[in-house]
Design an enzyme around this catalytic site. Structure first.
Site, PDB file in Angstrom:
ATOM      1  N   PHE A  42       0.817  -1.218   0.000  1.00  0.00           N
ATOM      2  CA  PHE A  42       0.000   0.000   0.000  1.00  0.00           C
ATOM      3  C   PHE A  42       0.848   1.263   0.000  1.00  0.00           C
ATOM      4  CE2 PHE A  42       1.019   0.011   4.501  1.00  0.00           C
ATOM      5  CZ  PHE A  42       1.112   1.360   4.782  1.00  0.00           C
ATOM      6  N   LYS A  85      -1.171  -7.102  -9.198  1.00  0.00           N
ATOM      7  CA  LYS A  85      -2.128  -7.280  -8.094  1.00  0.00           C
ATOM      8  C   LYS A  85      -1.716  -6.256  -7.047  1.00  0.00           C
ATOM      9  CE  LYS A  85      -2.860  -8.554  -4.422  1.00  0.00           C
ATOM     10  NZ  LYS A  85      -3.238  -7.544  -3.379  1.00  0.00           N
ATOM     11  N   SER A 131       5.417  -6.945   3.406  1.00  0.00           N
ATOM     12  CA  SER A 131       5.996  -7.312   4.703  1.00  0.00           C
ATOM     13  C   SER A 131       6.740  -8.651   4.605  1.00  0.00           C
ATOM     14  CB  SER A 131       4.877  -7.400   5.739  1.00  0.00           C
ATOM     15  OG  SER A 131       3.927  -8.357   5.325  1.00  0.00           O
ATOM     16  N   CYS A 153       9.550   1.944   3.565  1.00  0.00           N
ATOM     17  CA  CYS A 153      10.492   0.853   3.872  1.00  0.00           C
ATOM     18  C   CYS A 153      11.897   1.389   4.037  1.00  0.00           C
ATOM     19  CB  CYS A 153      10.459  -0.205   2.789  1.00  0.00           C
ATOM     20  SG  CYS A 153      11.091   0.421   1.241  1.00  0.00           S
TER      21      CYS A 153
END
Ligand code: NAD
Length: 499
Positions: free
Chosen positions: A149, A173, A226, A281
């Site tokens: 996201f 996706k 993640s 990140c």
């Protein structure tokens, strides 16, 4: 209520599974759209269109493919404000930060315009008597990518731009939290001249991901998200014989040496720690000042800067420093980890727990937090918080600071702030982390270098974008060729026979 779609074979297609995810407005806590969650059948339809379209695209010469990307760059610039607004509306990040998200993806599209050069093969003349040998890079076929996201424009572009430049079809996706920008990108690519079926967006959750992993036609899977999901996708995808690269979570340390310019280090930390509400990140989540005197000075510089941070919705103007986090669950997880920090004995020097924004009480805003004197056994140090929480772990020496970063399970990014070239050089050489900043807090490599961490931040061999992407999205084929000697001296009138 807006019902979002998939983008399959050049058209917006409604979901047929009957399952939907709520797309929230993180600033207000309201549901703003429904995102369809695809089942295996819907995924298979997209794969069939991709497989039908891909051979002709691969046979299109690379310069023509590059021209589509050139046009896409123009269209991204044309629609920059529209894309940034749609991105902020679903993600919550500020408008300038959302435009940066689009921009860092666009730069990879620009890099991929070099496909004709990047795809050139190798040739050895006379590898043996009368033998030539050449290697070529060929597209894989149908490829897929699963994205997080937190960069809904940049990371899809990091995947699909090299994939399609190499002649593949690509199925994206995206995250079900903010799927609108990925849908807009697919539309723009088609406006730029990309044939139908080459870039498709299939929305969904684990069911759609599994439909990718277990589909035999799909040759490769890229993932960013993640670490537990990265591990699952890498293991499952590899077991299915696919080429897989997965990029996972992070806990990025910034080492502050005693000789660092403390004001500069504090400015850098505030941007890198709290920008995008810490949902990057490459955010710095751990500050490691070397020596108590350095630590005291750093905290003294940090506190007033953090207290001045302006938290608000993207609609409140460009002087907002950061917006809400993405979901109520993300907010609850941050609050839970902050509580463990207090319970386990860290000093909460800046306490953002009571933060409230008038008129946005239901939004997912989290005030900035600063912990000091945390230790490496604490949950706030061990786990990725992915929120506006900076944790300071004091080290007594450079070696101790280096050891902390080296021993942490994640290895995405890190930075050292110092005026000492020798310390900086030693740090860059010895650290077991993929991206290193020297007086640069967020060292995200540019498009023509490669992006990737080490340790539990990555699963796979090749990095994102740069030359590695052209390796990931192609297979090498090597031809060894010998031609029988031909007619050189006049005509031959009897039928040739091989000797
Ligand atoms: P996430 O792992 O929850 O989701 C990522 C993707 O996986 C989404 O598309 C989601 O739909 C899908 N997914 C979720 N649960 C799944 C399951 N059980 N099975 C299969 N697929 C599943 O990550 P997120 O919250 O969207 O993103 C934040 C995370 O991404 C952070 O950990 C962050 O560090 C990481 N991240 C890493 C990088 C990098 O380059 N290393 C870049 C950006 C974000």
């Amino acid at each position: 209520m807006q019902e979002l779609t998939h983008y399959i074979n050049g058209a917006h297609v409604k979901g047929t599974s009957g399952r939907f995810a709520d797309v929230m407005n993180p600033a207000t806590g309201e549901v703003q759209a429904k995102c369809p969650l695809a089942n295996a059948e819907e995924m298979a339809q997209a794969v069939a269109h991709a497989a039908a379209a891909q051979p002709a695209w691969a046979a299109t010469n690379p310069q023509r493919r590059a021209r589509v990307l050139m046009k896409l760059v123009d269209l991204l610039n044309r629609d920059m404000d529209k894309l940034a607004e749609a991105l902020s509306r679903e993600h919550g990040k500020t408008l300038p930060d959302a435009a940066g998200d689009v921009q860092r993806g666009l730069e990879v599209v620009e890099y991929c315009i070099g496909a004709p050069q990047l795809l050139k093969g190798e040739y050895t003349d006379s590898a043996g008597p009368g033998i030539d040998m050449y290697s070529m890079r060929q597209a894989l076929g149908v490829t897929a990518g699963i994205t997080p996201f937190n960069f809904p424009a940049m990371i899809p572009m990091w995947m699909f731009a090299p994939a399609i430049a190499c002649g593949n079809a690509f199925i994206l996706k995206p995250s079900e939290r903010d799927p609108s920008v990925p849908l807009m990108l697919a539309e723009l690519a088609e406006e730029a001249g990309l044939p139908k079926g080459i870039l498709q967006v299939v929305n969904g959750d684990k069911e759609a991901v599994d439909a990718i992993l277990y589909n035999d036609v799909i040759q490769s899977v890229g993932f960013v998200g993640s670490t537990p999901i990265a591990e699952y996708i890498y293991g499952t995808g590899c077991a299915q014989g696919k080429r897989v690269q997965c990029f996972g979570g992070a806990k990025n340390h910034m080492i502050i040496m005693p000789d660092a310019d403390m004001a500069q280090a504090a400015d850098a930390l505030v941007g890198a720690g709290y920008g995008a509400a810490g949902e990057r990140c490459m955010a710095i989540s751990v500050a490691v000042p070397v020596g108590d005197e350095t630590a005291d000075k750093l905290i003294e510089e940090l506190v007033p800067r953090i207290e001045k941070l302006k938290v608000g919705p993207y609609t409140a103007g460009n002087d907002v420093d950061y917006g809400p986090v993405v979901t109520a669950a993300a907010k609850a997880n941050i609050e839970r980890l902050v509580q463990t920090g207090i319970d386990q004995g860290a000093d909460l020097v800046v306490d953002g727990r009571d933060f409230k924004l008038q008129g946005y009480e239901e939004g997912y805003f989290v005030g900035p937090h600063l912990f000091d004197k945390a230790t490496k056994d604490m949950d706030i140090y061990k786990h990725e918080i992915f929120g506006p929480v900076l944790t300071c772990v004091r080290a007594q020496s450079y070696e101790e600071a280096l050891g902390l970063a080296m021993d942490h399970e994640y290895g995405n990014g890190t930075a050292i702030f110092t005026r000492d070239g020798d310390a900086a050089r030693d740090f860059a050489n010895r650290i077991n982390i993929g991206m290193v900043g020297v007086n640069v807090p967020i060292p995200v490599p540019l498009a023509y270098h490669t992006f990737g961490g080490w340790k539990k931040s990555v699963f796979g061999d090749l990095n994102q974008h740069g030359p590695d992407a052209f390796k990931f999205y192609t297979r090498t084929k090597t031809v060894t060729a010998r031609w029988p000697s031909g007619i050189k001296e006049g005509g031959e009138f009897s039928i040739p026979v091989m000797e």
